[in-house]
Design a protein around this motif. Structure first.
Motif, PDB file in Angstrom:
ATOM      1  N   ARG A 127       0.813  -1.230   0.000  1.00  0.00           N
ATOM      2  CA  ARG A 127       0.000   0.000   0.000  1.00  0.00           C
ATOM      3  C   ARG A 127       0.840   1.272   0.000  1.00  0.00           C
ATOM      4  N   GLU A 128       2.020   1.245   0.688  1.00  0.00           N
ATOM      5  CA  GLU A 128       2.875   2.445   0.695  1.00  0.00           C
ATOM      6  C   GLU A 128       3.455   2.672  -0.697  1.00  0.00           C
ATOM      7  N   MET A 129       3.799   1.577  -1.350  1.00  0.00           N
ATOM      8  CA  MET A 129       4.333   1.703  -2.716  1.00  0.00           C
ATOM      9  C   MET A 129       3.261   2.291  -3.634  1.00  0.00           C
ATOM     10  N   TRP A 130       2.028   1.778  -3.493  1.00  0.00           N
ATOM     11  CA  TRP A 130       0.941   2.259  -4.357  1.00  0.00           C
ATOM     12  C   TRP A 130       0.699   3.756  -4.150  1.00  0.00           C
ATOM     13  N   GLN A 136       2.015   6.987  -8.373  1.00  0.00           N
ATOM     14  CA  GLN A 136       0.793   7.689  -8.786  1.00  0.00           C
ATOM     15  C   GLN A 136       1.025   8.517 -10.044  1.00  0.00           C
ATOM     16  N   ARG A 137       2.222   9.124 -10.108  1.00  0.00           N
ATOM     17  CA  ARG A 137       2.571   9.912 -11.303  1.00  0.00           C
ATOM     18  C   ARG A 137       2.613   9.001 -12.536  1.00  0.00           C
ATOM     19  N   GLY A 153      -7.368  -3.239  -5.789  1.00  0.00           N
ATOM     20  CA  GLY A 153      -8.382  -3.294  -4.746  1.00  0.00           C
ATOM     21  C   GLY A 153      -7.744  -3.026  -3.391  1.00  0.00           C
ATOM     22  N   SER A 154      -8.610  -3.032  -2.390  1.00  0.00           N
ATOM     23  CA  SER A 154      -8.129  -2.764  -1.042  1.00  0.00           C
ATOM     24  C   SER A 154      -8.353  -4.006  -0.183  1.00  0.00           C
ATOM     25  N   GLY A 155      -7.523  -4.184   0.846  1.00  0.00           N
ATOM     26  CA  GLY A 155      -7.731  -5.321   1.743  1.00  0.00           C
ATOM     27  C   GLY A 155      -6.420  -5.776   2.345  1.00  0.00           C
ATOM     28  N   GLY A 163      -4.641  -2.319   3.079  1.00  0.00           N
ATOM     29  CA  GLY A 163      -4.851  -1.063   2.340  1.00  0.00           C
ATOM     30  C   GLY A 163      -4.934  -1.302   0.848  1.00  0.00           C
ATOM     31  N   MET A 164      -4.853  -0.203   0.101  1.00  0.00           N
ATOM     32  CA  MET A 164      -4.953  -0.258  -1.370  1.00  0.00           C
ATOM     33  C   MET A 164      -3.681  -0.867  -1.958  1.00  0.00           C
ATOM     34  N   GLY A 165      -3.847  -1.669  -2.966  1.00  0.00           N
ATOM     35  CA  GLY A 165      -2.673  -2.216  -3.637  1.00  0.00           C
ATOM     36  C   GLY A 165      -2.829  -3.683  -3.997  1.00  0.00           C
TER      37      GLY A 165
END
Ligand code: C5P
Length: 398
Positions: A127-130, A136-137, A153-155, A163-165
């Motif tokens: 999630r931190e990477m995402w 994001q850029r 998705g998230s989970g 989290g997201m990723g």
């Protein structure tokens, strides 16, 4: 996809733990009649073997830019020209950065650069990477370049964080890929579908229901989405994943299903009632569990509203399609039902053959008689049925 030329795609796998799910995605795609050429990066081969992917796709896997199997030594051109789409699942942060920049330092990235077909990516990472600005850029760049980004998705994540990723589930990805191969004959149309059984409470723990898995209704929702429709699915209690992109309204009882349908029906062009709605409900359901005793128990049942009949009787009804599951005399009962409910089209099936099973056979009843759709898996039948409905809907408007 009977009668359709087998669509062919490249499935690209990059290095991420979600690569284990790519095997399931490949299985689902081949089951849907898609032929798949797998291309893996070096990092992907550390997570899942080309042997697994070769066995499931029935084709040797490409991993190397310098693969000598291609007579002209141009695997990157040949493979991308044969494909209707390239799907990268999972797409790692590193690979996303690479294609956002237009790098071509291995077979898969070169293939992406050399393609003429759509590119779809399913990101999968921590999630931190995402959330990292660089990722994001890169994603924004890819969206601007016309790349379709599926998820994530998230989970719960493989690293234990939440989290997201997460990569989307294989079924969701397979459904998204399938939408590429179908003519958008229902583009701009709104379709309302009921599916599954209803559950009518008798007391806090007991109830009346119908046997229905919801598979046919969900397959019809999926087929309608593939063909460009905007779908609202009003679903009774089922154990099925919702089709990607459908607006799902979950209900339990016939009264709730009625409410949900009446709220959405004004805006819809076509209404397909596939749900096995309970004909009766308890007149006075008990809030507490009814205690067992030796004496006989009589339940008073009252009829539920007939949702389909009421929609069909509206002033400006949508194009209404009913379903009839009968255990005998299908033709007679189905046609009778069509006339009573005043429907342009009713779809009949034999209950014993249909309930819970993965395949089915249907008979369409309309003003011109009967039209059988021979036995097939429910998604194939759903696609054929949606085409039939689209034709009749257009004919009806003229
Ligand atoms: O009358 P019968 O239940 O056999 O009709 C089946 C069709 O009517 C199905 O399309 C079903 O979804 C719909 N139906 C309904 N509301 C009910 C009963 C049936 O919409 N209460």
């Amino acid at each position: 996809m009977r009668d359709m030329i087998k669509p062919h795609i490249v499935l690209g796998i990059t290095g991420g733990i979600a690569a284990y799910k790519s095997a399931e995605l490949l299985r689902l795609l081949t089951k849907q009649g898609v032929s798949v050429q797998v291309v893996m990066t070096d990092a992907a081969c550390r997570f899942i073997t080309p042997t697994t992917m070769q066995a499931l796709s029935g084709r040797p896997v490409y991993t190397d830019q310098w693969d000598a199997r291609e007579p002209n030594h141009m695997a990157h051109i040949n493979l991308s020209r044969e494909a209707l789409a390239i799907v990268i699942a999972p797409a790692s942060a590193d690979f996303i950065a690479k294609i956002a920049l237009g790098l071509a330092d291995d077979l898969l990235s070169t293939l992406c650069l050399a393609r003429r077909c759509p590119l779809l990516i399913a990101p999968a990472m921590n999630r931190e990477m995402w959330q990292n600005k660089a990722v994001q850029r890169n994603i924004e760049q890819l969206v601007n370049d016309g790349v379709q980004v599926l998820g994530p998705g998230s989970g719960l994540q493989a690293c234990g964080e939440e989290g997201m990723g997460r990569m989307l589930e294989p079924l969701q990805l397979a459904q998204q890929v399938a939408t590429l191969f179908h003519p958008k004959i229902l583009s701009g149309k709104k379709i309302l579908i009921t599916a599954g059984p209803t559950y009518e409470a008798i007391d806090a723990v007991r109830g009346i229901t119908n046997r229905s898995s919801g598979k046919m209704g969900y397959a019809i929702a999926q087929a309608a989405i593939e063909m460009g429709a905007e779908v609202t699915l009003v679903s009774g209690p089922v154990a099925l994943a919702a089709p990607f992109d459908a607006k799902v309204i979950k209900v339990e009882s016939a009264a709730q299903m009625y409410e949900a349908v009446m709220e959405s029906v004004a805006a819809c062009d076509i209404f397909i009632a596939v749900a096995a709605v309970a004909d009766y409900r308890a007149a006075t359901p008990s809030e507490q569990k009814i205690k067992k005793s030796a004496a006989p128990l009589t339940l008073e049942l009252v009829p539920n509203p007939d949702i389909l009949a009421q929609v069909a009787a509206m002033k400006n009804p949508p194009y209404c399609v009913g379903f009839a599951a009968e255990s005998e005399n299908l033709a007679e009962y189905a046609e009778q039902k069509r006339r009573t409910k005043k429907l342009p089209l009713l779809v009949g099936n034999i209950a014993q053959h249909a309930i819970g099973s993965d395949d089915n056979e249907l008979i369409l009843f309309d003003d011109n008689g009967r039209h059988p759709l021979p036995r097939a898996d429910k998604l194939t039948l759903a696609r054929e049925l949606i085409q039939q409905i689209a034709q009749r809907y257009e004919g009806d408007k003229k």
